[in-house]
Structure formats: C-alpha cells, structure tokens
Design a protein around this motif. Structure first.
Motif, PDB file in Angstrom:
ATOM      1  N   LEU A 194      -2.217   5.552  -6.004  1.00  0.00           N
ATOM      2  CA  LEU A 194      -3.457   5.492  -5.213  1.00  0.00           C
ATOM      3  C   LEU A 194      -4.274   6.777  -5.307  1.00  0.00           C
ATOM      4  O   LEU A 194      -5.373   6.842  -4.775  1.00  0.00           O
ATOM      5  CB  LEU A 194      -3.138   5.195  -3.735  1.00  0.00           C
ATOM      6  CG  LEU A 194      -2.456   3.858  -3.460  1.00  0.00           C
ATOM      7  CD1 LEU A 194      -2.249   3.670  -1.962  1.00  0.00           C
ATOM      8  CD2 LEU A 194      -3.257   2.694  -4.029  1.00  0.00           C
ATOM      9  N   GLY A 195      -3.697   7.774  -5.999  1.00  0.00           N
ATOM     10  CA  GLY A 195      -4.431   9.048  -6.052  1.00  0.00           C
ATOM     11  C   GLY A 195      -4.531   9.592  -7.459  1.00  0.00           C
ATOM     12  O   GLY A 195      -4.589  10.808  -7.655  1.00  0.00           O
TER      13      GLY A 195
ATOM     14  N   THR B 167      -9.188   2.470  -4.149  1.00  0.00           N
ATOM     15  CA  THR B 167      -9.063   3.685  -4.970  1.00  0.00           C
ATOM     16  C   THR B 167     -10.369   4.101  -5.637  1.00  0.00           C
ATOM     17  O   THR B 167     -10.609   5.290  -5.841  1.00  0.00           O
ATOM     18  CB  THR B 167      -8.020   3.500  -6.100  1.00  0.00           C
ATOM     19  OG1 THR B 167      -8.374   2.328  -6.860  1.00  0.00           O
ATOM     20  CG2 THR B 167      -6.613   3.349  -5.564  1.00  0.00           C
TER      21      THR B 167
ATOM     22  N   TRP C 152       0.847  -1.205   0.000  1.00  0.00           N
ATOM     23  CA  TRP C 152       0.000   0.000   0.000  1.00  0.00           C
ATOM     24  C   TRP C 152       0.878   1.249   0.000  1.00  0.00           C
ATOM     25  O   TRP C 152       0.633   2.204  -0.742  1.00  0.00           O
ATOM     26  CB  TRP C 152      -0.914   0.024   1.234  1.00  0.00           C
ATOM     27  CG  TRP C 152      -2.012  -1.001   1.209  1.00  0.00           C
ATOM     28  CD1 TRP C 152      -2.077  -2.147   1.958  1.00  0.00           C
ATOM     29  CD2 TRP C 152      -3.202  -0.985   0.399  1.00  0.00           C
ATOM     30  NE1 TRP C 152      -3.233  -2.838   1.661  1.00  0.00           N
ATOM     31  CE2 TRP C 152      -3.940  -2.153   0.723  1.00  0.00           C
ATOM     32  CE3 TRP C 152      -3.711  -0.110  -0.554  1.00  0.00           C
ATOM     33  CZ2 TRP C 152      -5.169  -2.455   0.118  1.00  0.00           C
ATOM     34  CZ3 TRP C 152      -4.923  -0.405  -1.153  1.00  0.00           C
ATOM     35  CH2 TRP C 152      -5.644  -1.563  -0.821  1.00  0.00           C
ATOM     36  N   ARG C 153       1.921   1.232   0.833  1.00  0.00           N
ATOM     37  CA  ARG C 153       2.780   2.428   0.938  1.00  0.00           C
ATOM     38  C   ARG C 153       3.540   2.667  -0.360  1.00  0.00           C
ATOM     39  O   ARG C 153       3.690   3.799  -0.798  1.00  0.00           O
ATOM     40  CB  ARG C 153       3.759   2.276   2.105  1.00  0.00           C
ATOM     41  CG  ARG C 153       3.047   2.289   3.443  1.00  0.00           C
ATOM     42  CD  ARG C 153       4.005   2.582   4.601  1.00  0.00           C
ATOM     43  NE  ARG C 153       3.275   2.541   5.855  1.00  0.00           N
ATOM     44  CZ  ARG C 153       3.401   1.585   6.781  1.00  0.00           C
ATOM     45  NH1 ARG C 153       4.268   0.605   6.613  1.00  0.00           N
ATOM     46  NH2 ARG C 153       2.681   1.622   7.880  1.00  0.00           N
TER      47      ARG C 153
ATOM     48  N   ILE D 262      -4.346   8.612  -0.081  1.00  0.00           N
ATOM     49  CA  ILE D 262      -3.484   8.720  -1.266  1.00  0.00           C
ATOM     50  C   ILE D 262      -2.090   8.145  -0.993  1.00  0.00           C
ATOM     51  O   ILE D 262      -1.447   7.585  -1.881  1.00  0.00           O
ATOM     52  CB  ILE D 262      -3.422  10.202  -1.722  1.00  0.00           C
ATOM     53  CG1 ILE D 262      -4.805  10.628  -2.233  1.00  0.00           C
ATOM     54  CG2 ILE D 262      -2.359  10.420  -2.796  1.00  0.00           C
ATOM     55  CD1 ILE D 262      -4.968  12.121  -2.464  1.00  0.00           C
ATOM     56  N   SER D 263      -1.642   8.244   0.266  1.00  0.00           N
ATOM     57  CA  SER D 263      -0.293   7.734   0.579  1.00  0.00           C
ATOM     58  C   SER D 263      -0.292   6.240   0.893  1.00  0.00           C
ATOM     59  O   SER D 263       0.761   5.619   0.979  1.00  0.00           O
ATOM     60  CB  SER D 263       0.288   8.486   1.778  1.00  0.00           C
ATOM     61  OG  SER D 263      -0.412   8.102   2.952  1.00  0.00           O
ATOM     62  N   GLY D 264      -1.483   5.652   1.091  1.00  0.00           N
ATOM     63  CA  GLY D 264      -1.545   4.219   1.402  1.00  0.00           C
ATOM     64  C   GLY D 264      -1.530   3.931   2.891  1.00  0.00           C
ATOM     65  O   GLY D 264      -1.538   2.775   3.306  1.00  0.00           O
TER      66      GLY D 264
ATOM     67  N   GLY E 172       1.329   4.131  -2.857  1.00  0.00           N
ATOM     68  CA  GLY E 172       1.131   5.538  -2.516  1.00  0.00           C
ATOM     69  C   GLY E 172       2.320   6.383  -2.941  1.00  0.00           C
ATOM     70  O   GLY E 172       2.163   7.440  -3.568  1.00  0.00           O
ATOM     71  N   GLU E 173       3.516   5.891  -2.648  1.00  0.00           N
ATOM     72  CA  GLU E 173       4.747   6.631  -2.980  1.00  0.00           C
ATOM     73  C   GLU E 173       4.833   6.957  -4.466  1.00  0.00           C
ATOM     74  O   GLU E 173       5.233   8.046  -4.855  1.00  0.00           O
ATOM     75  CB  GLU E 173       5.966   5.755  -2.652  1.00  0.00           C
ATOM     76  CG  GLU E 173       6.657   6.049  -1.342  1.00  0.00           C
ATOM     77  CD  GLU E 173       7.661   4.942  -1.033  1.00  0.00           C
ATOM     78  OE1 GLU E 173       7.693   4.554   0.134  1.00  0.00           O
ATOM     79  OE2 GLU E 173       8.363   4.455  -1.952  1.00  0.00           O
TER      80      GLU E 173
END
Ligand SMILES: Cc1cc2nc3c(=O)[nH]c(=O)nc-3n(C[C@H](O)[C@H](O)[C@H](O)COP(=O)(O)OP(=O)(O)OC[C@H]3O[C@@H](n4cnc5c(N)ncnc54)[C@H](O)[C@@H]3O)c2cc1C
Length: 292
Positions: free
Chosen positions: A51-52, A92, A42-43, A116-118, A46-47
């Motif tokens: 996710l956004g 998402t 997830w992170r 958005i960042s997870g 996001g990075e």
C-alpha cells in the motif's frame, strides 16, 4: 524493444502475483457477494508493503518509482475481480497521492502511516449529482467558521465511500467567475467520523461489487482548518495534476483485467477435451480467440 521493467520490478511482480493468487483469488467470489473487501485484506496488503510502494520511506513507504505502481496495478487486476483491484488502487493511487504532493508535514505525519499500513482506507470525493466530467460545476461548499470549515452538499459514486476512513474532498470555498469557473475550489481531508457527514446510500452497480460505492451527505460537516489540503482556491489545479495518474492507473487496471479475461478461456481450451481432442484443436474456436 526497450524493456521498461528492471529486475527489481520483476521480483516485485513475482511477489505480488504470489500474494494475489494465494490471498486474494480464493476469496473474490465471496467479497463480490458481500459488496466489500474485508479490513483484514487491507491490513495484509499493508503488512507486505504493497500500500506504500511509492510513498517516501521516511513515512513507512517503499520509496519506489511509478513503474512499481504499474506492476502493482497489473497484478492486482489479475485477481479476477474488477472491484477488488479498483478499491485498492483508488486508495493507493487515486486519492492518497495528493497527500504526499500537497500535504503539510503535520498532515503527512498524521495520516500517511495509517494509509500505508491499511488502517486508514482512502476515498476521493469529487463527483456530485450535478457535476461529473464538468468538475468546475461542483456545488458542495465550505464556509469558514472559527477554526473549522462547515461543509454542506452531496457527493455521489464515491469508491470506498461506504467503508472508507478518510475522504479527499473537493468543495467550493469561493465562487468561480463565468469565464473562470474552476476558481474557488479547494481540497480537504475529511475524516469519516466528522460530525455532519453521513453515508446516505450504498449504491448498486452492474459489476465491480467488491468495491463499495457511496452517496455522501454533508450537513455543516465540521472540518478543522488544518485539514485544508494544499492552497485554498487552487483545488481544481491540484486535482488536475493528480488526475493524470488516476486515469493512467484506471487504464492499466482495465487492460490487465481484460488480458486475464482472455488468458483464462485460452488455458481452458487447451485443457478441456471434447470428441477426443482439446477444444483448442477446433479451428472455429481458434478463430474466435483470434478475433478477440
Ligand atoms: C464505478 C465508478 C466509480 C467511481 N468512483 C468515483 C470516486 O471514487 N470519486 C469520484 O469523485 N467519482 C467517482 N466516479 C464518478 C466518475 O468520476 C464520473 O462518473 C465521471 O466523472 C463522469 O461523470 P458523470 O457520471 O456525471 O457523467 P457526465 O459528466 O454527466 O457525462 C455523461 C456522458 O457525457 C459525456 N460527456 C460529458 N461531457 C462531454 C463533453 N464535453 N464532450 C463529449 N462528451 C461529454 C461523458 O463522457 C459521458 O459519456 C465513479 C464512477 C463509477 C462509474
């Protein structure tokens, strides 16, 4: 034929495909066995900004269009695990978009950066033991008590429900009428740590194991009034608007996953040698592929 995707979409596709091949495909077997995808994925998602894609830039999103999401769904589905793609796209596209559409400024500022960042994994909680397709039949209810609502009832088949952090929950705040059963439903943002919320079961499924599926129990679960999402009593209409996206994205995942499931054996037939030639040279096998 009209080309839907621009060169920017093609670049995005290339970068998602590379990410999926390198950071997801090698691990899907393990995650399917474990029945979850790790927080580290997830992170990472996001990075790299996946996710956004469509969320507004002012909250850390990419400000992209729906076709960016189509590209994302198509490429995620090619990771050879239905569960991984489904879990991520529930986050998402099948839950969090209700926040950008109906959330207050304070709700967006509070939750969108984590989504958005997870850091904050989202789930959508509509289905109940007694109500699935018939969304107006939900019975979980919320009663106002001072500056909180007290939520009582059960939800079932909730994707990301076991390990998720934020539930987009549909509940009754008022009765419907016999001829207008959809009235009296509202949406809430319910945090995982809310007192009175329990994951009662992690459900077994025939497949898609990497996406966790929960049964949830709410016993006078305390939800602050500021976590009402949108208008009280208009939850059904709000849900109906967002479910178009949900169904489209689910269909894209299914189609693209099926295409990958066909591509793999086709490639194998070309590589695999038997009786001095590739399997692809066998007419009977070519017929089978044509049938598919
Ligand atoms: C893997 C998975 C993940 C899920 N994730 C979530 C989630 O994250 N959040 C969530 O809220 N829910 C989730 N669900 C639940 C899903 O949305 C429901 O399963 C779906 O809405 C159908 O409800 P039901 O299972 O109660 O079936 P029912 O509504 O009982 O329907 C049973 C069958 O009857 C058919 N049927 C029903 N009504 C009619 C009609 N009027 N005319 C003709 N046929 C009809 C249906 O098509 C179905 O084949 C998930 C389900 C699965 C399998």
């Amino acid at each position: 034929m009209r080309e839907l995707f621009t060169s920017d979409h093609q670049l995005l596709r290339k970068s998602i495909r590379g990410f999926v091949e390198k950071e997801i495909v090698p691990h899907v077997g393990e995650w399917e066995q474990e029945g979850r995808i790790p927080k580290t994925l997830w992170r990472r998602l996001g990075e790299v900004g996946f996710l956004g894609l469509e969320f507004p830039a002012e909250y850390g999103g990419g400000g992209g269009d729906f076709l960016s999401t189509v590209v994302f769904a198509e490429e995620m589905a090619r990771c050879r695990s239905g569960g991984v793609g489904f879990s991520v796209l529930v986050h998402t596209d099948m839950s969090s978009p209700w926040l950008t559409r109906y959330g207050t400024e304070a709700q967006k500022r509070k939750y969108l950066p984590g989504i958005i960042s997870g850091e904050t994994v989202c789930a959508l909680g509509i289905t109940e033991p007694g109500a699935g397709s018939d969304m107006a039949g939900i019975a979980t209810r919320a009663v106002r008590s001072g500056d909180h609502y007290l939520v009582t009832g059960n939800k079932i088949f909730i994707t990301n429900g076991v390990y998720g952090d934020l539930y987009f929950l549909a509940v009754r705040t008022g009765p419907g009428r016999p001829e207008r059963r959809h009235e009296g439903i509202s949406m809430f943002l319910v945090e995982r740590a809310s007192p009175g919320l329990q994951v009662s079961r992690k459900l077994d499924k025939m497949g898609m194991w990497a996406s966790d599926t929960a049964e949830l129990a709410f016993q006078e679960c305390r939800v602050p009034v500021e976590n009402l999402l949108g208008e009280e009593g208009r939850g059904f209409q709000q849900l109906a608007v967002g479910l178009q996206r949900e169904r489209l994205v689910a269909a894209i995942l299914a189609l693209s996953g099926a295409a990958q499931a066909l591509d793999d054996p086709v490639a194998y037939r070309r590589e695999r040698q038997a009786f001095g030639e590739p399997l692809a040279a066998r007419q009977a096998l070519r017929h089978r592929v044509a049938d598919l």
